[in-house]
Motif scaffolding. Structure first.
Motif, PDB file in Angstrom:
ATOM      1  N   SER A  41       0.853  -1.186   0.000  1.00 37.52           N
ATOM      2  CA  SER A  41       0.000   0.000   0.000  1.00 37.52           C
ATOM      3  C   SER A  41       0.893   1.241   0.000  1.00 37.52           C
ATOM      4  CB  SER A  41      -0.878  -0.016   1.268  1.00 37.52           C
ATOM      5  OG  SER A  41      -1.235   1.280   1.655  1.00 37.52           O
ATOM      6  N   THR A  42       0.584   2.207  -0.870  1.00 38.48           N
ATOM      7  CA  THR A  42       1.390   3.437  -0.888  1.00 38.48           C
ATOM      8  C   THR A  42       1.222   4.195   0.432  1.00 38.48           C
ATOM      9  OG1 THR A  42      -0.389   4.645  -1.998  1.00 38.48           O
ATOM     10  CG2 THR A  42       1.352   3.739  -3.408  1.00 38.48           C
ATOM     11  N   ASN A  43       0.027   4.117   1.049  1.00 44.80           N
ATOM     12  CA  ASN A  43      -0.160   4.779   2.344  1.00 44.80           C
ATOM     13  C   ASN A  43       0.760   4.171   3.401  1.00 44.80           C
ATOM     14  OD1 ASN A  43      -2.188   6.491   1.375  1.00 44.80           O
ATOM     15  ND2 ASN A  43      -3.431   6.230   3.215  1.00 44.80           N
TER      16      ASN A  43
ATOM     17  N   GLN B 184      -0.710  -2.136  -6.405  1.00 46.56           N
ATOM     18  CA  GLN B 184      -0.775  -2.339  -4.947  1.00 46.56           C
ATOM     19  C   GLN B 184      -1.345  -3.742  -4.702  1.00 46.56           C
ATOM     20  OE1 GLN B 184      -1.646   1.622  -2.515  1.00 46.56           O
ATOM     21  NE2 GLN B 184      -3.349   1.117  -3.835  1.00 46.56           N
TER      22      GLN B 184
ATOM     23  N   GLY C  45      -3.813  -2.659  -1.189  1.00 44.03           N
ATOM     24  CA  GLY C  45      -4.317  -1.282  -1.156  1.00 44.03           C
ATOM     25  C   GLY C  45      -5.421  -1.154  -0.123  1.00 44.03           C
ATOM     26  N   ARG C  46      -5.411  -0.030   0.592  1.00 41.96           N
ATOM     27  CA  ARG C  46      -6.371   0.154   1.676  1.00 41.96           C
ATOM     28  C   ARG C  46      -7.452   1.151   1.269  1.00 41.96           C
ATOM     29  NH1 ARG C  46      -1.740   0.180   6.067  1.00 41.96           N
ATOM     30  NH2 ARG C  46      -1.841   2.451   6.103  1.00 41.96           N
ATOM     31  N   GLY C  47      -8.695   0.837   1.613  1.00 45.45           N
ATOM     32  CA  GLY C  47      -9.789   1.777   1.428  1.00 45.45           C
ATOM     33  C   GLY C  47     -10.302   2.229   2.782  1.00 45.45           C
ATOM     34  N   ARG C  48     -11.312   3.062   2.785  1.00 42.35           N
ATOM     35  CA  ARG C  48     -11.892   3.519   4.051  1.00 42.35           C
ATOM     36  C   ARG C  48     -12.618   2.378   4.732  1.00 42.35           C
ATOM     37  NH1 ARG C  48     -15.877   8.072   3.638  1.00 42.35           N
ATOM     38  NH2 ARG C  48     -15.788   7.978   5.895  1.00 42.35           N
TER      39      ARG C  48
ATOM     40  N   TRP D 205      -8.589  -1.877  -1.473  1.00 38.72           N
ATOM     41  CA  TRP D 205      -8.639  -1.063  -2.699  1.00 38.72           C
ATOM     42  C   TRP D 205      -7.831  -1.777  -3.775  1.00 38.72           C
ATOM     43  CZ3 TRP D 205     -11.520   3.043  -4.069  1.00 38.72           C
ATOM     44  CH2 TRP D 205     -11.179   3.705  -5.244  1.00 38.72           C
TER      45      TRP D 205
ATOM     46  N   PHE E 140      -1.360   6.630  -5.329  1.00 37.00           N
ATOM     47  CA  PHE E 140      -0.239   7.400  -4.775  1.00 37.00           C
ATOM     48  C   PHE E 140      -0.607   7.998  -3.429  1.00 37.00           C
ATOM     49  CE2 PHE E 140      -1.951  11.614  -5.753  1.00 37.00           C
ATOM     50  CZ  PHE E 140      -2.843  11.345  -6.781  1.00 37.00           C
TER      51      PHE E 140
ATOM     52  N   LYS F  17     -18.473   5.518  -8.921  1.00 33.58           N
ATOM     53  CA  LYS F  17     -17.223   5.882  -8.250  1.00 33.58           C
ATOM     54  C   LYS F  17     -16.024   5.643  -9.168  1.00 33.58           C
ATOM     55  CE  LYS F  17     -14.587   5.027  -4.041  1.00 33.58           C
ATOM     56  NZ  LYS F  17     -14.705   4.772  -2.607  1.00 33.58           N
TER      57      LYS F  17
ATOM     58  N   GLY G 184     -11.103   7.279  -5.031  1.00 39.16           N
ATOM     59  CA  GLY G 184     -11.312   7.330  -3.584  1.00 39.16           C
ATOM     60  C   GLY G 184     -10.097   7.930  -2.903  1.00 39.16           C
ATOM     61  N   VAL G 185     -10.338   8.482  -1.726  1.00 38.10           N
ATOM     62  CA  VAL G 185      -9.281   9.162  -0.970  1.00 38.10           C
ATOM     63  C   VAL G 185      -9.239   8.582   0.437  1.00 38.10           C
ATOM     64  CG1 VAL G 185      -8.500  11.394  -0.061  1.00 38.10           C
ATOM     65  CG2 VAL G 185      -9.672  11.290  -2.275  1.00 38.10           C
TER      66      VAL G 185
ATOM     67  N   ILE H 241      -4.519   8.611  -2.623  1.00 42.43           N
ATOM     68  CA  ILE H 241      -5.537   8.766  -3.672  1.00 42.43           C
ATOM     69  C   ILE H 241      -5.435   7.592  -4.650  1.00 42.43           C
ATOM     70  CG2 ILE H 241      -6.375  10.235  -5.561  1.00 42.43           C
ATOM     71  CD1 ILE H 241      -5.318  12.660  -4.087  1.00 42.43           C
ATOM     72  N   GLY H 242      -6.581   7.008  -4.957  1.00 41.18           N
ATOM     73  CA  GLY H 242      -6.634   5.937  -5.952  1.00 41.18           C
ATOM     74  C   GLY H 242      -7.628   6.308  -7.041  1.00 41.18           C
TER      75      GLY H 242
HETATM   76  C1  BTN Z   1     -11.842   4.574  -0.409  1.00 40.38           C
HETATM   77  O1  BTN Z   1     -12.588   5.034  -1.257  1.00 40.38           O
HETATM   78  O2  BTN Z   1     -12.203   3.682   0.361  1.00 40.38           O
HETATM   79  C2  BTN Z   1     -10.448   5.135  -0.311  1.00 40.38           C
HETATM   80  C3  BTN Z   1      -9.521   4.472  -1.283  1.00 40.38           C
HETATM   81  C4  BTN Z   1      -8.103   5.023  -1.233  1.00 40.38           C
HETATM   82  C5  BTN Z   1      -7.169   4.222  -2.089  1.00 40.38           C
HETATM   83  C6  BTN Z   1      -5.801   4.838  -2.191  1.00 40.38           C
HETATM   84  S1  BTN Z   1      -4.808   4.108  -3.437  1.00 40.38           S
HETATM   85  C7  BTN Z   1      -3.418   4.955  -2.856  1.00 40.38           C
HETATM   86  C8  BTN Z   1      -3.476   4.931  -1.356  1.00 40.38           C
HETATM   87  N1  BTN Z   1      -2.876   3.723  -0.832  1.00 40.38           N
HETATM   88  C9  BTN Z   1      -3.760   2.932  -0.243  1.00 40.38           C
HETATM   89  O3  BTN Z   1      -3.505   1.824   0.275  1.00 40.38           O
HETATM   90  N2  BTN Z   1      -4.974   3.488  -0.274  1.00 40.38           N
HETATM   91  C10 BTN Z   1      -4.944   4.787  -0.929  1.00 40.38           C
END
Ligand code: BTN
Length: 300
Positions: free
Chosen positions: A26-28, A50, A53-56, A61, A71, A142, A145-146, A164-165
């Motif tokens: 995950s970039t985060n 990723q 990747g993580r979402g809310r 993600w 990123f 959609k 996502g942020v 941001i994805g």
């Molecule tokens: C959402 O809508 O749930 C938020 C999604 C955010 C995804 C981005 S991709 C870049 C960054 N790294 C992650 O792991 N998540 C965010």
């Protein structure tokens, strides 16, 4: 893509530093570790793929290789603070220790990411909208996502990781069975290919442009102008709603309060403020119309 080519493409932007990966979790996550190790303000982590990747709200993600933009920007809050504290009329940095102000900053930073994506898409003559607080919709689906995550130093938030994805190619949209609601990609809507790195540059340019004004009334106004479902009936669902569809509030989406919370007017005329958090906004349709309804990704 590689790091030096990307650095050339992003030349001129006031980035702290840059790290590019063909693939990472995950970039985060990587940005958070880099921030702990001392990365300067506006350092950027970009990945082609990723794998975690993580979402809310703990969702995943999806970022397959070659298809999306993923990123994370490291925002050192002391660099972003003077304008913020001036804008809200308090020069005391202690303000960040107050839960309400922190919530306000979190909400606005999430909106900053969404608005930056909107502004980049508007340059392509598209009509994106922000589904409060931080999803970007195209044709009601959609597309981006942020995720903002805070790092703390004792009682004080020190750094925000703005992740941001963006779904660029159609292959970046997860399979229907992994979605709670519809999603789309930029190329699906535009019906032509999109240069991901040019898009990245445009989004970053917009973030940087708002750098000293993200806590102002002007920012709130532009955010509100780009808000989806304004004047429409919406429902606010609790976090548990994914399982049982529990509606906590229904009413007309009126706009935003200065702290970024959502202004909802119920049928009795009562005004409610919905805070950023574990709540979900939905337009009020029994049978959602795919073109009008956004979806968020479900945990996979
Ligand atoms: C959402 O809508 O749930 C938020 C999604 C955010 C995804 C981005 S991709 C870049 C960054 N790294 C992650 O792991 N998540 C965010």
């Amino acid at each position: 893509m590689n790091q030096s080519t990307l650095a050339n493409l992003l030349a001129g932007l006031p980035l702290g530093s840059l790290r590019y990966f063909d693939s990472l979790g995950s970039t985060n996550e990587v940005a958070a570790r880099w921030a702990e190790a001392g990365a300067p303000d506006l350092s950027l982590v970009v990945a082609d793929e990723q794998t975690a990747g993580r979402g809310r709200s703990g969702r995943r993600w999806y970022t397959p290789a070659g298809a999306a933009l993923a990123f994370s920007l490291i925002l050192r809050l002391q660099e972003w603070l003077p304008s913020a504290s001036a804008a809200i009329g308090n020069g005391n940095h202690q303000i960040w220790a107050e839960a309400s102000s922190l919530n306000c900053a979190l909400t606005r930073l999430s909106a900053l990411g969404a608005l930056a994506v909107c502004e980049a898409l508007q340059q392509r003559r598209l009509l994106p909208q922000i589904k409060w607080p931080n999803d970007v919709l195209l044709t009601g689906r959609k597309v981006a996502g942020v995720l903002v995550e805070m790092q703390w130093h004792g009682e004080h938030p020190r750094t925000a990781i703005l992740g941001i994805g963006i779904n660029v190619a159609s292959s970046s949209v997860p399979h229907e069975h992994l979605l709670d609601f519809p999603a789309t990609s930029l190329e699906t809507v535009l019906q032509r290919s999109v240069d991901r790195w040019e898009l990245l540059r445009q989004v970053l340019t917009s973030v940087v442009r708002w750098r000293f004004s993200w806590m102002t009334a002007k920012f709130l106004q532009v955010w509100e102008e780009n808000l989806a479902f304004r004047g429409e009936q919406v429902c606010i669902l609790s976090a548990g709603a994914r399982a049982n569809n529990q509606v906590v509030l229904e009413g007309t989406l009126m706009g935003l309060f200065p702290d970024g919370s959502l202004k909802i007017r119920t049928s009795e005329g009562k005004i409610h403020a919905v805070q950023f958090g574990e709540l979900h906004l939905r337009p009020q349709h029994d049978e959602p119309t795919p073109d009008l309804v956004s979806r968020q990704y479900r945990s996979v």
